[in-house]
Design a protein around this motif. Structure first.
Motif, mmCIF file in Angstrom:
data_model
loop_
_atom_site.group_PDB
_atom_site.id
_atom_site.type_symbol
_atom_site.label_atom_id
_atom_site.label_comp_id
_atom_site.label_asym_id
_atom_site.label_seq_id
_atom_site.Cartn_x
_atom_site.Cartn_y
_atom_site.Cartn_z
ATOM 1 N N GLY A 59 -32.975 39.076 -59.807
ATOM 2 C CA GLY A 59 -32.334 38.007 -60.571
ATOM 3 C C GLY A 59 -31.029 38.436 -61.213
ATOM 4 O O GLY A 59 -30.186 37.589 -61.527
ATOM 5 N N ALA A 60 -30.851 39.744 -61.419
ATOM 6 C CA ALA A 60 -29.610 40.241 -62.014
ATOM 7 C C ALA A 60 -28.417 39.982 -61.112
ATOM 8 O O ALA A 60 -27.284 39.917 -61.580
ATOM 9 C CB ALA A 60 -29.739 41.728 -62.307
ATOM 10 N N MET A 61 -28.694 39.781 -59.819
ATOM 11 C CA MET A 61 -27.626 39.467 -58.874
ATOM 12 C C MET A 61 -26.954 38.152 -59.260
ATOM 13 O O MET A 61 -25.733 38.019 -59.185
ATOM 14 C CB MET A 61 -28.245 39.370 -57.484
ATOM 15 N N PHE A 62 -27.739 37.177 -59.696
ATOM 16 C CA PHE A 62 -27.176 35.883 -60.089
ATOM 17 C C PHE A 62 -26.387 36.029 -61.389
ATOM 18 O O PHE A 62 -25.354 35.405 -61.570
ATOM 19 C CB PHE A 62 -28.287 34.847 -60.239
ATOM 20 N N ILE A 63 -26.898 36.859 -62.307
ATOM 21 C CA ILE A 63 -26.176 37.128 -63.552
ATOM 22 C C ILE A 63 -24.833 37.773 -63.228
ATOM 23 O O ILE A 63 -23.807 37.417 -63.816
ATOM 24 C CB ILE A 63 -27.001 38.053 -64.469
ATOM 25 N N SER A 64 -24.834 38.712 -62.283
ATOM 26 C CA SER A 64 -23.604 39.391 -61.889
ATOM 27 C C SER A 64 -22.592 38.396 -61.339
ATOM 28 O O SER A 64 -21.409 38.440 -61.689
ATOM 29 C CB SER A 64 -23.931 40.450 -60.838
ATOM 30 N N TYR A 65 -23.049 37.476 -60.500
ATOM 31 C CA TYR A 65 -22.154 36.467 -59.922
ATOM 32 C C TYR A 65 -21.547 35.608 -61.035
ATOM 33 O O TYR A 65 -20.333 35.387 -61.069
ATOM 34 C CB TYR A 65 -22.929 35.599 -58.933
ATOM 35 N N ILE A 66 -22.376 35.134 -61.944
ATOM 36 C CA ILE A 66 -21.901 34.285 -63.045
ATOM 37 C C ILE A 66 -20.921 35.053 -63.917
ATOM 38 O O ILE A 66 -19.869 34.532 -64.306
ATOM 39 C CB ILE A 66 -23.106 33.771 -63.868
ATOM 40 N N LEU A 67 -21.245 36.295 -64.213
ATOM 41 C CA LEU A 67 -20.400 37.127 -65.078
ATOM 42 C C LEU A 67 -19.016 37.350 -64.470
ATOM 43 O O LEU A 67 -17.993 37.133 -65.129
ATOM 44 C CB LEU A 67 -21.104 38.469 -65.317
ATOM 45 N N VAL A 68 -18.982 37.768 -63.209
ATOM 46 C CA VAL A 68 -17.707 38.057 -62.557
ATOM 47 C C VAL A 68 -16.898 36.767 -62.377
ATOM 48 O O VAL A 68 -15.680 36.750 -62.596
ATOM 49 C CB VAL A 68 -17.944 38.777 -61.210
ATOM 50 N N ALA A 69 -17.560 35.675 -62.012
ATOM 51 C CA ALA A 69 -16.849 34.400 -61.864
ATOM 52 C C ALA A 69 -16.262 33.966 -63.205
ATOM 53 O O ALA A 69 -15.107 33.528 -63.268
ATOM 54 C CB ALA A 69 -17.803 33.340 -61.328
ATOM 55 N N PHE A 70 -17.029 34.134 -64.286
ATOM 56 C CA PHE A 70 -16.542 33.759 -65.611
ATOM 57 C C PHE A 70 -15.325 34.611 -65.998
ATOM 58 O O PHE A 70 -14.323 34.087 -66.492
ATOM 59 C CB PHE A 70 -17.651 33.916 -66.648
ATOM 60 N N ILE A 71 -15.401 35.911 -65.760
ATOM 61 C CA ILE A 71 -14.277 36.802 -66.103
ATOM 62 C C ILE A 71 -13.042 36.426 -65.291
ATOM 63 O O ILE A 71 -11.938 36.338 -65.836
ATOM 64 C CB ILE A 71 -14.680 38.275 -65.868
ATOM 65 N N MET A 72 -13.214 36.178 -64.002
ATOM 66 C CA MET A 72 -12.072 35.818 -63.153
ATOM 67 C C MET A 72 -11.448 34.502 -63.597
ATOM 68 O O MET A 72 -10.222 34.389 -63.712
ATOM 69 C CB MET A 72 -12.512 35.715 -61.691
ATOM 70 N N PHE A 73 -12.278 33.493 -63.861
ATOM 71 C CA PHE A 73 -11.731 32.204 -64.293
ATOM 72 C C PHE A 73 -11.057 32.341 -65.652
ATOM 73 O O PHE A 73 -10.032 31.713 -65.901
ATOM 74 C CB PHE A 73 -12.825 31.139 -64.335
ATOM 75 N N PHE A 74 -11.607 33.174 -66.531
ATOM 76 C CA PHE A 74 -11.014 33.368 -67.853
ATOM 77 C C PHE A 74 -9.646 34.043 -67.729
ATOM 78 O O PHE A 74 -8.660 33.564 -68.287
ATOM 79 C CB PHE A 74 -11.955 34.210 -68.723
#
Ligand SMILES: [Zn+2]
Length: 127
Positions: A59-74
């Motif tokens: 499940g940490a894979m999904f957290i990683s995706y959300i985290l990196v996408a959030f950082i990139m969009f920010f």
């Protein structure tokens, strides 16, 4: 149980989300990629179970995706707001930052996943 903000700080420092003292990973050096996913079975300080069940950290894979996408969009959002345009070389710079930070994103995603489990899912919290 430790306060929410302390636990969140512990997650960012890759410490146990239950006691904020024990290291989540056996090798704290992020540059040793071979040992990137090596974790002790329990917290050396409080005994919190780190290997909850087989494939727990899937499940940490999904957290990683959300985290990196959030950082990139920010980052890209700030750039577009300030300069009005996102140049291709800037995009590659941001992708490079994300790629260089991979060991930390990987580990902090696991820490966030374990934090969610310890905080809201774990059935008996008698540590
Ligand atoms: Zn602990």
């Amino acid at each position: 149980m430790i306060p929410f903000r302390t636990a969140l700080g512990a997650v960012l420092r890759l410490r146990c989300p239950n006691c904020s003292q024990g290291n989540l990973f056996t090798d704290p050096n992020l540059l040793h990629l071979k040992n990137l996913d090596k974790m002790p079975h329990t917290c050396p300080h409080c005994g919190q179970d780190f290997k909850v069940e087989p494939e727990f950290y899937f499940g940490a894979m999904f957290i990683s995706y959300i985290l990196v996408a959030f950082i990139m969009f920010f980052i890209m959002g700030i750039d577009i707001l300030l300069s009005g345009y996102l140049y291709l070389n800037e995009l590659f710079l941001y992708l490079g930052i994300i790629a260089l930070g991979y060991p930390y994103w990987f580990r902090v995603s696991r820490a966030i996943w374990l934090f969610i489990y310890v905080r809201w899912v774990q059935p008996n919290k008698n540590y």
